[in-house]
Design a protein around this motif. Sequence first.
Motif, PDB file in Angstrom:
ATOM      1  N   THR A 197     -20.910 -32.881 -11.654  1.00  0.00           N
ATOM      2  CA  THR A 197     -19.289 -33.531 -11.553  1.00  0.00           C
ATOM      3  C   THR A 197     -18.844 -33.637 -13.273  1.00  0.00           C
ATOM      4  OG1 THR A 197     -19.852 -35.904 -11.826  1.00  0.00           O
ATOM      5  CG2 THR A 197     -18.999 -35.008  -9.465  1.00  0.00           C
ATOM      6  N   THR A 198     -20.463 -33.163 -14.034  1.00  0.00           N
ATOM      7  CA  THR A 198     -19.481 -33.257 -15.408  1.00  0.00           C
ATOM      8  C   THR A 198     -19.413 -31.965 -15.859  1.00  0.00           C
ATOM      9  OG1 THR A 198     -20.644 -35.158 -16.024  1.00  0.00           O
ATOM     10  CG2 THR A 198     -20.495 -33.539 -17.683  1.00  0.00           C
ATOM     11  N   LEU A 207     -18.670 -37.320  -4.143  1.00  0.00           N
ATOM     12  CA  LEU A 207     -19.519 -36.065  -3.646  1.00  0.00           C
ATOM     13  C   LEU A 207     -20.910 -36.585  -3.113  1.00  0.00           C
ATOM     14  CD1 LEU A 207     -20.096 -33.349  -5.007  1.00  0.00           C
ATOM     15  CD2 LEU A 207     -21.481 -33.684  -6.645  1.00  0.00           C
ATOM     16  N   ASP A 233     -23.575 -36.899 -11.236  1.00  0.00           N
ATOM     17  CA  ASP A 233     -22.917 -36.979 -12.393  1.00  0.00           C
ATOM     18  C   ASP A 233     -22.949 -36.293 -13.479  1.00  0.00           C
ATOM     19  OD1 ASP A 233     -21.817 -37.636 -14.895  1.00  0.00           O
ATOM     20  OD2 ASP A 233     -23.888 -38.066 -16.028  1.00  0.00           O
ATOM     21  N   ASP A 262     -14.137 -42.846  -7.048  1.00  0.00           N
ATOM     22  CA  ASP A 262     -15.861 -42.744  -8.036  1.00  0.00           C
ATOM     23  C   ASP A 262     -15.969 -41.657  -7.844  1.00  0.00           C
ATOM     24  OD1 ASP A 262     -18.827 -42.478  -8.074  1.00  0.00           O
ATOM     25  OD2 ASP A 262     -17.783 -44.132  -9.711  1.00  0.00           O
ATOM     26  N   ALA A 263     -16.260 -40.026  -9.013  1.00  0.00           N
ATOM     27  CA  ALA A 263     -16.132 -39.063  -8.309  1.00  0.00           C
ATOM     28  C   ALA A 263     -17.863 -38.566  -7.539  1.00  0.00           C
ATOM     29  CB  ALA A 263     -15.894 -37.909  -9.689  1.00  0.00           C
ATOM     30  N   GLU A 264     -18.242 -39.306  -8.236  1.00  0.00           N
ATOM     31  CA  GLU A 264     -19.972 -39.190  -7.898  1.00  0.00           C
ATOM     32  C   GLU A 264     -20.183 -39.466  -6.276  1.00  0.00           C
ATOM     33  OE1 GLU A 264     -22.766 -40.946 -10.461  1.00  0.00           O
ATOM     34  OE2 GLU A 264     -22.129 -40.004 -12.308  1.00  0.00           O
ATOM     35  N   PRO A 284     -15.568 -29.751 -13.865  1.00  0.00           N
ATOM     36  CA  PRO A 284     -13.936 -30.461 -13.782  1.00  0.00           C
ATOM     37  C   PRO A 284     -13.279 -30.881 -12.708  1.00  0.00           C
ATOM     38  CG  PRO A 284     -14.182 -29.165 -15.726  1.00  0.00           C
ATOM     39  CD  PRO A 284     -15.575 -29.284 -14.983  1.00  0.00           C
ATOM     40  N   ARG A 317     -14.920 -31.960  -9.847  1.00  0.00           N
ATOM     41  CA  ARG A 317     -14.030 -33.610 -10.066  1.00  0.00           C
ATOM     42  C   ARG A 317     -12.650 -33.617  -9.575  1.00  0.00           C
ATOM     43  NH1 ARG A 317     -15.604 -38.315 -12.641  1.00  0.00           N
ATOM     44  NH2 ARG A 317     -17.424 -37.192 -13.678  1.00  0.00           N
ATOM     45  N   ASP A 318     -11.696 -33.106  -9.494  1.00  0.00           N
ATOM     46  CA  ASP A 318     -10.603 -33.037  -9.206  1.00  0.00           C
ATOM     47  C   ASP A 318     -10.584 -32.580  -7.695  1.00  0.00           C
ATOM     48  OD1 ASP A 318     -10.193 -33.459 -12.053  1.00  0.00           O
ATOM     49  OD2 ASP A 318      -9.043 -31.639 -12.563  1.00  0.00           O
TER      50      ASP A 318
END
Length: 327
Positions: free
Chosen positions: A108-109, A81, A105, A76-78, A112, A115-116
């Motif tokens: 990460t939005t 992080l 959120d 999960d990206a969140e 991007p 996020r990667d």
Amino acid sequence: MSRLQVVSGKGGTGKTTVAAALALALAREGKRTLVVEVEGRQGLAQLFGAEALPYEERKIAVAPGGSGEVFALAIDAERALLDYLQMFYKLGSAGRALKKLGAIDFATTIAPGLRDVLLTGKACEAVRRKDKAGRFVYDHVIMDAPPTGRITRFLNVNDEVAGLARFGPIHNQAQAVMKVLKSPETAVHLVTLLEEMPVQETADGIAELREAGLPVGRVVVNMVRPHHLDEDTLRTAAEDHRAGVAQALSRAGLGGARRGGLAERLVDPLLAQAAEHAGRVELERAQRTVLAGLNLPTYELPLLGAGMDLAGLYELAKELRKQSVAE
């Protein structure tokens, strides 16, 4: 065999199934594998017949023979992080407060690339992780990655974060990730079907990966159907043996072979199906020629029928082992 196996493919080719089967195939003779999902679809949990995967590494299957173990993780990206903020900035409860405020959120939005970095970074950390005795915790890490159209940009995180940070922890993290992703420790496998669009997307994806300096592994041809007739056989049946086909059907108890009989009436529909089959064989032969031109080793996995369950995964893992997946 590379320690990080990245599995991508055009949507509908079964890349998640292949990633899961590969994890089972590599987890042999006491080996431990981790299969990682990065798209939040919980596809691995469905395949293994398990509950939704949490953000933690969880044992999900035992390899054939019972001596190897397969673990799974849905990244999960969140949450990644938050881990990152704690690791580098020791935010602790402040990081959790940021999550409640929606800042995680938001970050990460709008970024991007970040996020990667988080998603690939978590997988690369698992590749490098060692226990107290200095042994790798996992022998192999398999990543169920985004589709072929996005795989190069997803993996090329160093370029993605160039506009975000040219120095500092984020930059250093991206550099560490790229060191793994562009090393012999990594191989990117592409899953395809013997159809024109998936094969073309596979060829394009391989070209993009090579241009970016990312290590291409193998092509996995999935859902291969058996060949029953070729064009020569079909032509012989259609031109010379219509009466023989009708008589064979009649002997099987399917009605009379004379004109107007049930067996005779079945000949044309059967030959039409045979023609369709022969056409598919020719199309697949052409696509195999295209794949051969990519100069990459391939695996082939059979079509097992509608749907996929744990028994099917074990069967595909067995097929991969037969094809020397560990070489």
